[in-house]
Design a protein around this motif. Structure first.
Motif, PDB file in Angstrom:
ATOM      1  N   UNK A  53    -122.270 -70.639 -15.658  1.00 57.71           N
ATOM      2  CA  UNK A  53    -123.279 -69.823 -14.984  1.00 57.71           C
ATOM      3  C   UNK A  53    -124.433 -70.678 -14.482  1.00 57.71           C
ATOM      4  N   UNK A  54    -124.644 -71.844 -15.105  1.00 59.50           N
ATOM      5  CA  UNK A  54    -125.690 -72.759 -14.661  1.00 59.50           C
ATOM      6  C   UNK A  54    -125.176 -73.581 -13.472  1.00 59.50           C
ATOM      7  N   UNK A  55    -124.122 -74.348 -13.712  1.00 58.54           N
ATOM      8  CA  UNK A  55    -123.460 -75.133 -12.680  1.00 58.54           C
ATOM      9  C   UNK A  55    -121.956 -75.050 -12.937  1.00 58.54           C
ATOM     10  N   UNK A  56    -121.181 -75.103 -11.890  1.00 56.00           N
ATOM     11  CA  UNK A  56    -119.728 -75.114 -12.031  1.00 56.00           C
ATOM     12  C   UNK A  56    -119.336 -76.443 -12.690  1.00 56.00           C
ATOM     13  N   UNK A  57    -118.580 -76.412 -13.794  1.00 57.08           N
ATOM     14  CA  UNK A  57    -118.150 -77.669 -14.418  1.00 57.08           C
ATOM     15  C   UNK A  57    -117.086 -78.371 -13.574  1.00 57.08           C
ATOM     16  N   UNK A  58    -117.418 -79.566 -13.099  1.00 60.89           N
ATOM     17  CA  UNK A  58    -116.510 -80.383 -12.296  1.00 60.89           C
ATOM     18  C   UNK A  58    -116.093 -81.558 -13.172  1.00 60.89           C
ATOM     19  N   UNK A  59    -114.804 -81.660 -13.467  1.00 59.08           N
ATOM     20  CA  UNK A  59    -114.312 -82.749 -14.305  1.00 59.08           C
ATOM     21  C   UNK A  59    -113.826 -83.876 -13.417  1.00 59.08           C
ATOM     22  N   UNK A  60    -114.365 -85.070 -13.663  1.00 61.97           N
ATOM     23  CA  UNK A  60    -113.989 -86.264 -12.917  1.00 61.97           C
ATOM     24  C   UNK A  60    -112.803 -86.911 -13.620  1.00 61.97           C
ATOM     25  N   UNK A  61    -111.717 -87.162 -12.879  1.00 55.00           N
ATOM     26  CA  UNK A  61    -110.480 -87.694 -13.429  1.00 55.00           C
ATOM     27  C   UNK A  61    -110.040 -88.882 -12.585  1.00 55.00           C
ATOM     28  N   UNK A  62    -109.419 -89.865 -13.239  1.00 55.68           N
ATOM     29  CA  UNK A  62    -108.918 -91.042 -12.529  1.00 55.68           C
ATOM     30  C   UNK A  62    -107.464 -90.870 -12.120  1.00 55.68           C
ATOM     31  N   UNK A  63    -107.088 -91.543 -11.057  1.00 56.74           N
ATOM     32  CA  UNK A  63    -105.719 -91.564 -10.556  1.00 56.74           C
ATOM     33  C   UNK A  63    -104.816 -92.296 -11.558  1.00 56.74           C
ATOM     34  N   UNK A  64    -103.603 -91.836 -11.698  1.00 57.55           N
ATOM     35  CA  UNK A  64    -102.553 -92.567 -12.413  1.00 57.55           C
ATOM     36  C   UNK A  64    -101.225 -92.042 -11.900  1.00 57.55           C
ATOM     37  N   UNK A  65    -100.179 -92.836 -12.063  1.00 54.10           N
ATOM     38  CA  UNK A  65     -98.863 -92.385 -11.622  1.00 54.10           C
ATOM     39  C   UNK A  65     -98.075 -91.780 -12.779  1.00 54.10           C
ATOM     40  N   UNK A  66     -98.724 -91.583 -13.917  1.00 53.36           N
ATOM     41  CA  UNK A  66     -98.044 -91.048 -15.100  1.00 53.36           C
ATOM     42  C   UNK A  66     -97.735 -89.563 -14.984  1.00 53.36           C
ATOM     43  N   UNK A  67     -98.466 -88.844 -14.141  1.00 50.27           N
ATOM     44  CA  UNK A  67     -98.212 -87.413 -13.974  1.00 50.27           C
ATOM     45  C   UNK A  67     -98.768 -86.962 -12.624  1.00 50.27           C
ATOM     46  N   UNK A  68     -98.405 -85.748 -12.232  1.00 50.80           N
ATOM     47  CA  UNK A  68     -98.852 -85.222 -10.941  1.00 50.80           C
ATOM     48  C   UNK A  68    -100.319 -84.784 -11.008  1.00 50.80           C
ATOM     49  N   UNK A  69    -100.950 -84.717  -9.846  1.00 51.58           N
ATOM     50  CA  UNK A  69    -102.319 -84.210  -9.787  1.00 51.58           C
ATOM     51  C   UNK A  69    -102.366 -82.760 -10.258  1.00 51.58           C
ATOM     52  N   UNK A  70    -101.322 -81.992  -9.961  1.00 47.53           N
ATOM     53  CA  UNK A  70    -101.288 -80.594 -10.396  1.00 47.53           C
ATOM     54  C   UNK A  70    -101.265 -80.506 -11.918  1.00 47.53           C
ATOM     55  N   UNK A  71    -100.551 -81.414 -12.582  1.00 45.34           N
ATOM     56  CA  UNK A  71    -100.519 -81.431 -14.049  1.00 45.34           C
ATOM     57  C   UNK A  71    -101.906 -81.757 -14.612  1.00 45.34           C
ATOM     58  N   UNK A  72    -102.574 -82.746 -14.009  1.00 51.08           N
ATOM     59  CA  UNK A  72    -103.930 -83.096 -14.424  1.00 51.08           C
ATOM     60  C   UNK A  72    -104.856 -81.882 -14.263  1.00 51.08           C
ATOM     61  N   UNK A  73    -104.745 -81.205 -13.110  1.00 52.35           N
ATOM     62  CA  UNK A  73    -105.594 -80.040 -12.835  1.00 52.35           C
ATOM     63  C   UNK A  73    -105.336 -78.927 -13.846  1.00 52.35           C
ATOM     64  N   UNK A  74    -104.082 -78.743 -14.254  1.00 50.48           N
ATOM     65  CA  UNK A  74    -103.770 -77.725 -15.261  1.00 50.48           C
ATOM     66  C   UNK A  74    -104.449 -78.060 -16.582  1.00 50.48           C
ATOM     67  N   UNK A  75    -104.469 -79.334 -16.968  1.00 53.45           N
ATOM     68  CA  UNK A  75    -105.159 -79.743 -18.201  1.00 53.45           C
ATOM     69  C   UNK A  75    -106.666 -79.559 -18.090  1.00 53.45           C
ATOM     70  N   UNK A  76    -107.221 -79.892 -16.924  1.00 51.34           N
ATOM     71  CA  UNK A  76    -108.658 -79.690 -16.691  1.00 51.34           C
ATOM     72  C   UNK A  76    -108.997 -78.203 -16.805  1.00 51.34           C
TER      73      UNK A  76
END
Length: 186
Positions: A53-76
């Motif tokens: 409600x204060x600010x939208x939480x934006x999680x900063x994540x680094x690139x890796x080839x270990x998994x898809x961006x969609x998988x990272x986003x699901x964890x976030x």
């Protein structure tokens, strides 16, 4: 400052809205920031303390080839992030990592930025977060510039059950944008 970016080809993008968010950097137990394995996410962080409600939480994540961006986003998303900001491993935004993963259910937008901007944000965020200082950014999801047009390339699978829902909702915006829209389903 304007940052070069690409929007993830998965998740729900809040077109027509502006989000104001605070960037968080939460490294994993192994010191990396890839967000590929849930068991590596830190137990020391109370993600529920984030106040969307204060600010939208934006999680900063680094690139890796270990998994898809969609998988990272699901964890976030599972940990309370409302936007995933991911730094590419190069200054060229490569499309091969930016694809939908049918095994993941992602409802948050993903913003992919070039490496040089990612390096700056990563270092500043790592240094300042302990001092309770944060980067706050505003993201406007419009895409229309005066005199310009919106170009949308929509990548989808033929077995995607959400595609029909998308086209039903999209019809309103297509009619509203008229000549300012170049839409290419692929």
């Amino acid at each position: 400052i304007e940052i070069r970016y690409s929007i993830g080809n998965f998740g729900e993008v809040p077109y027509g809205k502006t989000l104001i968010g605070k960037i968080y950097y939460f490294p994993q137990k192994d010191g990396t920031n890839y967000w590929c394995e849930e068991n590596l996410l830190s137990d020391d962080i109370n993600y529920s303390d984030l106040n969307p409600n204060e600010y939208v939480p934006i999680f900063f994540v680094d690139h890796s080839i270990d998994c898809s961006y969609a998988h990272k986003a699901a964890n976030v998303q599972k940990k309370g992030g409302r936007v995933m900001l991911i730094a590419s491993d190069s200054n060229i935004l490569e499309e091969e990592y930016n694809v939908d993963d049918p095994t993941e259910s992602v409802a948050i937008p993903t913003i992919i930025i070039a490496k040089d901007f990612g390096d700056i944000i990563r270092e500043y965020t790592k240094l300042k977060q302990d001092k309770k200082e944060y980067i706050v950014i505003s993201m406007k999801f419009s895409g229309v510039k005066e005199g310009g047009y919106v170009e949308i390339e929509l990548f989808m699978r033929s077995d995607d059950s959400k595609a029909r829902d998308f086209f039903t909702e999209f019809t309103y915006y297509k009619e509203k944008l008229g000549e300012k829209l170049k839409f290419v389903p692929i």
